[in-house]
Structures are given as C-alpha cells and as structure tokens.
Design a protein around this motif. Structure first.
Motif, short mmCIF file in Angstrom:
data_model
loop_
_atom_site.label_atom_id
_atom_site.label_comp_id
_atom_site.label_asym_id
_atom_site.label_seq_id
_atom_site.Cartn_x
_atom_site.Cartn_y
_atom_site.Cartn_z
N LEU A 30 5.56 41.14 44.57
CA LEU A 30 6.91 40.97 44.05
C LEU A 30 7.86 40.77 45.23
O LEU A 30 7.95 41.61 46.12
CB LEU A 30 7.35 42.20 43.26
N VAL A 31 8.55 39.63 45.23
CA VAL A 31 9.51 39.34 46.29
C VAL A 31 10.92 39.57 45.74
O VAL A 31 11.26 39.08 44.66
CB VAL A 31 9.35 37.90 46.81
N ILE A 32 11.71 40.34 46.49
CA ILE A 32 13.06 40.70 46.06
C ILE A 32 14.04 39.95 46.95
O ILE A 32 14.05 40.15 48.17
CB ILE A 32 13.27 42.22 46.17
N ILE A 33 14.84 39.09 46.35
CA ILE A 33 15.81 38.32 47.11
C ILE A 33 17.22 38.62 46.59
O ILE A 33 17.39 39.16 45.50
CB ILE A 33 15.53 36.80 47.05
N PRO A 227 16.27 27.84 38.71
CA PRO A 227 16.93 29.12 38.44
C PRO A 227 17.85 29.01 37.23
O PRO A 227 18.54 28.00 37.07
CB PRO A 227 17.72 29.40 39.72
N LYS A 228 17.84 30.05 36.40
CA LYS A 228 18.63 30.02 35.16
C LYS A 228 20.05 30.58 35.37
O LYS A 228 21.01 30.09 34.82
CB LYS A 228 17.94 30.83 34.05
N HIS A 229 20.12 31.66 36.15
CA HIS A 229 21.41 32.34 36.31
C HIS A 229 22.25 31.59 37.35
O HIS A 229 21.75 31.25 38.43
CB HIS A 229 21.19 33.79 36.74
N PRO A 230 23.53 31.33 37.05
CA PRO A 230 24.35 30.60 38.02
C PRO A 230 24.45 31.29 39.39
O PRO A 230 24.55 30.62 40.42
CB PRO A 230 25.72 30.51 37.34
N ARG A 231 24.41 32.62 39.40
CA ARG A 231 24.49 33.34 40.68
C ARG A 231 23.21 33.12 41.51
O ARG A 231 23.27 32.97 42.72
CB ARG A 231 24.72 34.84 40.42
N THR A 232 22.05 33.11 40.83
CA THR A 232 20.79 32.81 41.54
C THR A 232 20.85 31.40 42.12
O THR A 232 20.47 31.16 43.27
CB THR A 232 19.59 32.89 40.57
N LYS A 233 21.33 30.47 41.31
CA LYS A 233 21.39 29.07 41.73
C LYS A 233 22.29 28.93 42.96
O LYS A 233 21.95 28.27 43.93
CB LYS A 233 21.91 28.21 40.57
N ALA A 234 23.45 29.57 42.92
CA ALA A 234 24.39 29.49 44.04
C ALA A 234 23.77 30.09 45.31
O ALA A 234 23.92 29.53 46.41
CB ALA A 234 25.69 30.21 43.69
N PHE A 235 23.09 31.21 45.16
CA PHE A 235 22.45 31.87 46.31
C PHE A 235 21.39 30.96 46.91
O PHE A 235 21.35 30.75 48.13
CB PHE A 235 21.84 33.21 45.88
N LEU A 236 20.51 30.42 46.07
CA LEU A 236 19.42 29.57 46.58
C LEU A 236 19.96 28.28 47.18
O LEU A 236 19.45 27.80 48.20
CB LEU A 236 18.41 29.28 45.47
N ASP A 237 21.01 27.73 46.59
CA ASP A 237 21.64 26.54 47.17
C ASP A 237 22.13 26.82 48.59
O ASP A 237 22.01 26.00 49.49
CB ASP A 237 22.81 26.05 46.30
N ALA A 238 22.67 28.02 48.77
CA ALA A 238 23.22 28.40 50.08
C ALA A 238 22.12 28.64 51.12
O ALA A 238 22.26 28.24 52.27
CB ALA A 238 24.09 29.65 49.93
N VAL A 239 21.02 29.28 50.71
CA VAL A 239 20.02 29.67 51.71
C VAL A 239 18.95 28.59 51.92
O VAL A 239 18.28 28.58 52.96
CB VAL A 239 19.31 31.00 51.36
N LEU A 240 18.79 27.69 50.99
CA LEU A 240 17.73 26.68 51.12
C LEU A 240 18.23 25.36 51.69
O LEU A 240 17.45 24.49 52.04
CB LEU A 240 17.05 26.42 49.76
N HIS A 241 19.55 25.20 51.77
CA HIS A 241 20.07 23.91 52.24
C HIS A 241 20.94 24.08 53.50
O HIS A 241 21.38 25.15 53.79
CB HIS A 241 20.91 23.24 51.13
#
Length: 241
Positions: A30-33, A227-241
C-alpha cells in the motif's frame, strides 16, 4: 491483515487524522501519497503505536492493538518501521546495529544473531560493510542497514516513512531496489513516499490523503492514470509534471 476503523488523532487543538478507515491484506504493498501535513506519517506511526490514537480502532490479524494493556513492544516486533532518519548507533558496527534487538529483545545467542544479521546484510547488498561503522557509510547504505535491522525481528508487515526523502538523488535507487525485492518476496508493506515511479511500479494499492482524510483509494494504475477526486488530480498534476 491490518484493519483501521474511524481513526482519529489530535495533537492539542490540531486534528491530524479525521476518521481514517483502511484495510490492508497480507502481501499488499500500500503506497500512501499526499501533500505534506496530510497525516500520512501520523497514520503509519499509529499502526505501530508510536502515536496513541485519540479514538478509533486498529486491528492486526484480528487482534485489536488499540485496546488497553496491549504490549506495545510485542506489536513493534510484528510491525517493523523504517524512518526518514536512519537512527543507527554510531558506536556499533553495521552488524552490531542489526543484531542488537535480536540479542537484547529476543534473547538470542550471539552466534545465531550474527548468522541472521549477516544474511540480512547480504540481502540488502551490504556484505562488504558488515564490520564498518555508520560514519563510513553513505546515506543510502545507512538506510539499507536500517531496513535490515527492521527485518531482523522477522516482522509480519513493514512500514516505510519517506525513507528516501533525505537521500541524494543518486542514492535513492539502491534503497528502492531493496524495497522492490521485499515486495516481490510477499512482504506486506505500507509506504509513504514521494517517489511516484516506485508507487506506480510496485504499489498494489494507492491511497491519497489530504487534511487527515483518505480522499481516494484504488489500484495504482487507476489512481495514477484516471484519478477521480479533483484534489488527487491536482496533486498528481503538480508532482508528475
């Protein structure tokens, strides 16, 4: 294997965990981000009772470890933890650091402890460092000693709290490689990390935390790709790009 029900943790007026529910099966990675301050480390520290939950229940193989009069040291033998800082004893050799708990806590004789410690240090790629002292090691090597030390107690699960975040970038891979081998061997693992490549490759499940809550959980590929949740999407957009 690990079941968490409505877990809350407050530090004074600060409400860090706000009702976390989670189940981890044997062999899961289980990875917790999530962003800093979202409660990730507090969640891990609650699972091996370094933090006492304010309310809620944690079960390990059906046994409630948040019940009164639980032997915390016994729980910590069953759930190993590796931290961001290595916490090695500077006056002891690498092997001495790994065998200390086997001798002092489990009462094992020197010969057997040395055999287990040596095997574990070979496993984490430090066969040639057995008799050196921590100040002669790189950060990545120290962290691998810390992993071997946690494994020495033969835990049923391992908790990793941002174990690569204090390392130079070129040393991160050697630690992640050890963790990948552990995952392949079937070890149940809960990993707080900012290493998204590792999370995607090795995680069986991912949870995204923010502000003390799990906002999204699912299979790693689903979370990262859709990602379904907008907060998850925003976080991943920030850390992956």
């Amino acid at each position: 294997m690990i079941k968490i029900i409505d877990l809350h943790k407050k530090f004074g007026h600060i409400h860090v965990l706000k009702g976390v529910n989670l189940e981890v099966s044997k062999g899961d990675v289980l990875v917790i981000i999530g962003p800093s301050g979202s409660g990730k480390s507090t969640l891990l520290r609650s699972i091996n009772l370094l933090e006492k939950p304010t309310s809620g229940h944690i079960y390990l193989d059906g046994m409630e470890i948040t019940a009164k009069k639980v032997n915390e040291n016994k729980i910590r033998q069953r759930v190993g933890m590796v931290f961001q800082s290595f916490n090695l004893f500077p006056h002891m050799t690498v092997l001495g650091n790994v065998t200390l708990a086997l001798i002092k806590v489990l009462g094992m004789n020197q010969k057997n402890a040395k055999k287990i410690g040596t095997d574990l240090l070979v496993r984490v790629g430090l066969k040639d460092k057995i008799n050196v002292y921590p100040n002669q090691l790189s950060g990545g090597q120290k962290q691998r000693v810390a992993i071997a030390r946690a494994l020495a107690m033969n835990p049923e699960a391992m908790l990793f709290d941002e174990v690569t975040s204090a390392l130079d970038p070129e040393l991160v891979k050697e630690v992640l490689d050890v963790m990948k081998d552990l995952a392949k061997s079937g070890m149940t693992m809960l990993v707080v990390t900012h290493e998204m490549g590792f999370a995607k490759e090795v995680g069986t499940h991912v949870i995204f935390m923010d502000d003390g809550l799990i906002l999204e959980e699912g299979i790693a590929a689903d979370i990262f790709e859709n990602p379904k949740h907008p907060r998850t999407k925003a976080f991943l957009d920030a850390v992956l790009h």
